[in-house]
Design a protein around this motif. Structure first.
Motif, PDB file in Angstrom:
ATOM      1  N   GLY A 100      40.778  49.122 121.308  1.00 48.96           N
ATOM      2  CA  GLY A 100      39.776  48.125 120.974  1.00 48.96           C
ATOM      3  C   GLY A 100      39.782  47.759 119.507  1.00 48.96           C
ATOM      4  O   GLY A 100      39.686  46.579 119.143  1.00 48.96           O
ATOM      5  N   GLN A 101      39.887  48.757 118.656  1.00 49.42           N
ATOM      6  CA  GLN A 101      39.915  48.504 117.218  1.00 49.42           C
ATOM      7  C   GLN A 101      41.086  47.601 116.849  1.00 49.42           C
ATOM      8  O   GLN A 101      40.973  46.745 115.971  1.00 49.42           O
ATOM      9  N   ALA A 102      42.200  47.759 117.555  1.00 46.83           N
ATOM     10  CA  ALA A 102      43.392  46.975 117.243  1.00 46.83           C
ATOM     11  C   ALA A 102      43.357  45.569 117.828  1.00 46.83           C
ATOM     12  O   ALA A 102      43.780  44.605 117.168  1.00 46.83           O
ATOM     13  N   HIS A 103      42.843  45.427 119.066  1.00 47.62           N
ATOM     14  CA  HIS A 103      43.128  44.186 119.794  1.00 47.62           C
ATOM     15  C   HIS A 103      41.944  43.482 120.456  1.00 47.62           C
ATOM     16  O   HIS A 103      42.088  42.331 120.878  1.00 47.62           O
ATOM     17  N   TRP A 104      40.796  44.143 120.626  1.00 47.17           N
ATOM     18  CA  TRP A 104      39.690  43.581 121.409  1.00 47.17           C
ATOM     19  C   TRP A 104      39.246  42.216 120.890  1.00 47.17           C
ATOM     20  O   TRP A 104      39.257  41.225 121.615  1.00 47.17           O
TER      21      TRP A 104
END
Length: 266
Positions: free
Chosen positions: A184-188
């Motif tokens: 999530g931190q990378a892509h959400w």
């Protein structure tokens, strides 16, 4: 139409999770929300993947489905019930089903998650196919003049699903999720805004957000995004009602000024 993404931090206890959902739905209704969506696995974040099997319901009947129908009637809400496990034809498997109810408490849609998450970075390992059986059909429904497309979590990485939902075009795409903190931190945020921009739709993304009793940490950041990719409301972690007005005029203006949907060739 005022819409809301309900953010939870689900536990291994179904009764506690339903009590949380009841409280958040009441809060949403009090704020004038017309359509509220719960996150993936709002009803259970088990200690093992197999815990889903113990609470799996028959299609159309069961305590969790009955609860959501009753809440829709009580508050006069359109409710998208995140996901819940519905028994599959394959023994030892369930469908991760996203169902919707109208304000009369009638179920109007069921979408079974098509893309099953797998991840292994050497520290975190997930493989939903161990317990889940994949769906195979895109689903959209009509609510108060809005065409609403359903998807779940990992589906967000597959834009072809959303293109299928745009025939005819949706006005709102809903993405209940339980993204891991790592992914999530990378892509959400990136993926949500991309789906909004490329489909010129509002996006409603209710998520699990926080540290769960089973040790898992989810990313949260439940949000409402407009068709220009602007985030209208967002909550990073913790229980919350994340609400915003979805204005048809905004959708129409974006599609008129930049008619990308009409320019599609593939």
């Amino acid at each position: 139409m005022k819409i809301a993404a309900l953010q939870t931090v689900a536990t291994p206890d179904v009764a506690r999770n339903l009590a949380t959902a009841e409280r958040l739905l009441a809060d949403a209704a009090a704020q004038g929300v017309r359509l509220a969506a719960l996150p993936e696995y709002f009803c259970l974040m088990g200690r093992r993947d197999e815990d889903k099997l113990a609470i799996a319901e028959d299609d159309g009947a069961g305590p969790i489905q009955d609860f959501l129908a009753a809440q829709a009637r009580r508050h006069g809400l359109w409710i998208i019930g995140g996901t819940l496990p519905i028994k599959a034809a394959t023994p030892g498997r369930v469908r991760n089903a996203c169902c919707a109810w109208n304000p009369l408490g009638e179920r109007v849609a069921r979408y079974d998650k098509i893309h099953l998450f797998a991840f292994d970075n050497g520290g975190e390992r997930y493989d939903e196919a161990r317990v889940l059986e994949a769906g195979d059909t895109p689903v959209a429904f009509e609510a108060e003049g809005w065409r609403i497309g359903l998807s779940v979590c990992y589906d967000l990485r597959f834009p072809e699903l959303y293109r299928a939902l745009m025939q005819p075009p949706c006005d709102l795409l809903v993405v209940p999720a339980a993204f891991t903190h790592t992914t999530g931190q990378a892509h959400w945020d990136l993926l949500l805004r991309a789906r909004a921009v490329e489909n010129q739709c509002f996006v409603l993304a209710p998520a699990q957000g926080g540290r769960h009793e089973n040790g898992r940490r989810t990313w949260g950041h439940s949000q409402v995004i407009d068709p220009w990719g602007q985030v209208l409301a967002c909550q990073d972690e913790g229980e919350a009602v994340v609400a915003a007005e979805a204005e048809p005029a905004v959708r129409d203006r974006v599609r008129q000024q930049l008619p990308a949907l009409a320019h599609r060739r593939l």
